[in-house]
Design a protein around this motif. Structure first.
Motif, PDB file in Angstrom:
ATOM      1  N   UNK A  80      12.439 -31.818  22.491  1.00  0.00           N
ATOM      2  CA  UNK A  80      12.606 -32.008  23.851  1.00  0.00           C
ATOM      3  C   UNK A  80      11.612 -33.033  24.291  1.00  0.00           C
ATOM      4  N   UNK A  81      12.044 -33.776  25.163  1.00  0.00           N
ATOM      5  CA  UNK A  81      11.329 -34.708  25.911  1.00  0.00           C
ATOM      6  C   UNK A  81      10.403 -34.200  26.871  1.00  0.00           C
ATOM      7  N   UNK A  82      10.692 -32.976  27.408  1.00  0.00           N
ATOM      8  CA  UNK A  82       9.946 -32.622  28.658  1.00  0.00           C
ATOM      9  C   UNK A  82       8.990 -31.342  28.155  1.00  0.00           C
ATOM     10  N   UNK A  83       7.902 -31.745  27.644  1.00  0.00           N
ATOM     11  CA  UNK A  83       6.799 -30.936  27.040  1.00  0.00           C
ATOM     12  C   UNK A  83       5.457 -31.682  26.909  1.00  0.00           C
ATOM     13  N   UNK A  84       4.453 -30.954  26.634  1.00  0.00           N
ATOM     14  CA  UNK A  84       3.196 -31.482  26.258  1.00  0.00           C
ATOM     15  C   UNK A  84       3.323 -32.318  25.015  1.00  0.00           C
ATOM     16  N   UNK A  85       2.533 -33.474  25.269  1.00  0.00           N
ATOM     17  CA  UNK A  85       2.457 -34.457  24.154  1.00  0.00           C
ATOM     18  C   UNK A  85       2.538 -33.878  22.733  1.00  0.00           C
ATOM     19  N   UNK A 336       8.227 -38.123  31.068  1.00  0.00           N
ATOM     20  CA  UNK A 336       8.956 -37.458  29.889  1.00  0.00           C
ATOM     21  C   UNK A 336       8.688 -38.149  28.686  1.00  0.00           C
ATOM     22  N   UNK A 337       8.455 -37.549  27.539  1.00  0.00           N
ATOM     23  CA  UNK A 337       7.708 -38.219  26.315  1.00  0.00           C
ATOM     24  C   UNK A 337       8.443 -39.343  25.944  1.00  0.00           C
ATOM     25  N   UNK A 338       9.847 -39.581  26.039  1.00  0.00           N
ATOM     26  CA  UNK A 338      10.215 -40.770  25.848  1.00  0.00           C
ATOM     27  C   UNK A 338       9.749 -42.022  26.508  1.00  0.00           C
ATOM     28  N   UNK A 347      11.609 -46.919  20.920  1.00  0.00           N
ATOM     29  CA  UNK A 347      12.780 -47.739  21.531  1.00  0.00           C
ATOM     30  C   UNK A 347      13.485 -47.151  22.597  1.00  0.00           C
ATOM     31  N   UNK A 348      13.215 -46.032  22.934  1.00  0.00           N
ATOM     32  CA  UNK A 348      14.096 -45.244  24.051  1.00  0.00           C
ATOM     33  C   UNK A 348      14.183 -45.961  25.473  1.00  0.00           C
ATOM     34  N   UNK A 349      15.227 -45.609  26.174  1.00  0.00           N
ATOM     35  CA  UNK A 349      15.226 -46.442  27.503  1.00  0.00           C
ATOM     36  C   UNK A 349      15.121 -45.355  28.588  1.00  0.00           C
ATOM     37  N   UNK A 350      14.877 -45.804  29.859  1.00  0.00           N
ATOM     38  CA  UNK A 350      14.717 -45.189  31.057  1.00  0.00           C
ATOM     39  C   UNK A 350      16.139 -44.675  31.150  1.00  0.00           C
ATOM     40  N   UNK A 351      16.525 -43.525  31.525  1.00  0.00           N
ATOM     41  CA  UNK A 351      17.925 -43.104  31.413  1.00  0.00           C
ATOM     42  C   UNK A 351      18.498 -42.528  30.327  1.00  0.00           C
ATOM     43  N   UNK A 355      18.302 -35.437  32.698  1.00  0.00           N
ATOM     44  CA  UNK A 355      17.802 -34.416  33.256  1.00  0.00           C
ATOM     45  C   UNK A 355      16.185 -34.145  33.343  1.00  0.00           C
ATOM     46  N   UNK A 356      15.526 -34.519  32.320  1.00  0.00           N
ATOM     47  CA  UNK A 356      14.355 -34.373  31.994  1.00  0.00           C
ATOM     48  C   UNK A 356      13.443 -35.495  32.796  1.00  0.00           C
ATOM     49  N   UNK A 357      14.110 -36.533  33.062  1.00  0.00           N
ATOM     50  CA  UNK A 357      13.614 -37.717  33.979  1.00  0.00           C
ATOM     51  C   UNK A 357      13.570 -37.111  35.395  1.00  0.00           C
ATOM     52  N   UNK A 358      14.868 -36.644  35.844  1.00  0.00           N
ATOM     53  CA  UNK A 358      14.910 -36.116  37.119  1.00  0.00           C
ATOM     54  C   UNK A 358      13.944 -34.936  37.747  1.00  0.00           C
TER      55      UNK A 358
END
Ligand SMILES: *Cc1c(COP(=O)(O)O)cnc(C)c1O
Length: 392
Positions: A80-85, A336-338, A347-351, A355-358
């Motif tokens: 998940x990108x919504x966690x501690x590093x 978010x981690x990305x 190379x991930x993008x915003x968006x 859900x994680x970003x929101x």
């Protein structure tokens, strides 16, 4: 007011802590002393697994778990990108590639439907199915495993995660750094995946007075491998090294402290749940504030009690208002981690993970510990209600 009150806890058990530390000073076995084995035994019984292996931190527990599966360059681990590093850091550290999978908007844990899509996308190398990272390896990336996180103390959806893992030949690691003491369908966290990892960082539900962690597993072979890995890859004895490992032991003195704290831990889990229930009773249906949701047959250990505000601006304003009332708050996690610099190379993008970003723009946590008195609880809920009434 404290966000977490470790002093109140210490006041209750100070004598026992001192007595336990004194025992260590007397026997002098600072490394791998009897308290380490006693802690492993007691926690394995509590979680109801066959093997518990104490180690130096939650991060090292995750690292050791991945090393037990020989994870390395070319391997993919879904998380998940919504966690501690730390959850994703250990994947990169071993040269493997984290493939992020967005979260469920209610539980904030990895979304099993999206996990399936991510596996499909990776296998067909088609990032139109699900966002994929840039490949840094010449050969195709091999899906190896999943690290699910029990965020804020709430277990992830292990029935679905384990089923998807089985269908795709993947292992599952539970990052239970925040969830020790929680339950999923009648089973304790620590028993929900192939290898389960927890942390004894002071602010976690079961915290020591320094760093510490533990791996739990019913897989005897993996347990033995982890025991070897955390002592420099030892074989039959210390100066026989059969693999490269790390120095990942838990200090005896931390085990002694944790034993004293574990005596009152089950009661503390109850007190945390009472506090969470009081918060939710006062704050539910309080538009525009959203309380955390606990699915049926799950229980949380409430590492954090986190509310959602309407948006980033509203969050700044409510946090300020609470601060003016001497109520501390915190944001887990503002990014978010990305979107972290450390993971730009993927190379991930915003968006990519909306859900994680929101959620990271709306979420904030309020004081949560077993010793928050009724008056403080009331101050907190009244301040939030006052805010909500002005912003209906
Ligand atoms: C705290 C934490 C870790 C790392 O634990 P440490 O003991 O601090 O190394 C890993 N994952 C999650 C989700 C955490 O909250």
């Amino acid at each position: 007011m404290h966000f977490i009150d470790l002093q109140a806890q210490q006041n209750l058990i100070r004598d026992k802590i001192e007595e336990n530390i004194k025992k260590v000073l007397n026997h002098g076995k600072y490394i791998m002393g009897p308290e380490v084995y006693e802690l492993e035994k007691r926690l394995a019984e509590y979680v109801e697994v066959n093997n518990a292996i104490a180690c130096s931190s939650g991060t090292d527990a995750l690292l050791l778990a991945l090393m037990a599966y020989d994870v390395g360059p070319g391997d993919v681990i879904f998380t998940t990108p919504f966690t501690f590093i730390a959850t994703a850091e250990v994947i990169s550290l071993l040269g493997a590639t984290p493939v992020f999978v967005d979260i469920d908007p209610e539980t904030y844990n990895i979304d099993p439907d999206k996990l399936e899509q991510a596996i499909k996308a990776l296998k067909s190398n088609d990032s139109s199915v699900h966002p994929l990272p840039i490949t840094h390896h010449p050969s195709p990336m091999i899906p190896k495993g999943i690290i699910a996180v029990d965020l804020f103390g709430l277990p992830a959806d292990y029935d679905n995660i384990n089923k998807i893992a089985k269908e795709n030949g993947l292992f599952v690691i539970e990052d239970g750094a925040q969830s020790f003491g929680a339950e999923y369908k009648g089973k304790k966290t620590g028993s929900l995946a192939d290898i389960c990892c927890t942390s004894f960082f002071p602010a976690k539900p079961l915290g020591g007075y320094g760093d510490g962690g533990m791996c739990f597993t019913n897989n005897k072979e993996k347990a033995q491998k982890i025991q070897s890995l955390l002592v420099h890859g030892k074989g039959t004895e210390k100066y026989d090294n059969v693999r490269t490992g790390i120095n990942g032991r838990l200090d005896t003195i931390q085990a002694a402290i944790l034993l004293a704290k574990f005596d009152i831990f089950p009661n503390e889990v109850q007190l945390r749940n009472q506090l969470a229930q009081n918060y939710t009773d006062s704050l539910k249906d309080l538009s525009p504030i959203t309380c955390p949701a606990i699915p049926d047959d799950y229980s949380s250990t409430w590492a954090q009690y986190s509310l959602l505000s309407e948006n980033e601006t509203a969050r700044i304003s409510i946090q300020k208002q609470l601060k003016d009332n001497d109520i501390p708050t915190a944001i887990y996690y503002p990014k978010s981690l990305h979107q972290q610099t450390a993971f730009h190379y993927l190379g991930y993008n915003n968006g990519d993970f909306p859900v994680s970003e929101d959620i990271s723009k709306k979420i904030f946590s309020i004081p949560m510990h077993p010793y928050l008195d009724a008056k403080s609880q009331n101050t907190i809920t009244e301040a939030i209600k006052a805010y909500a009434n002005r912003h209906k």
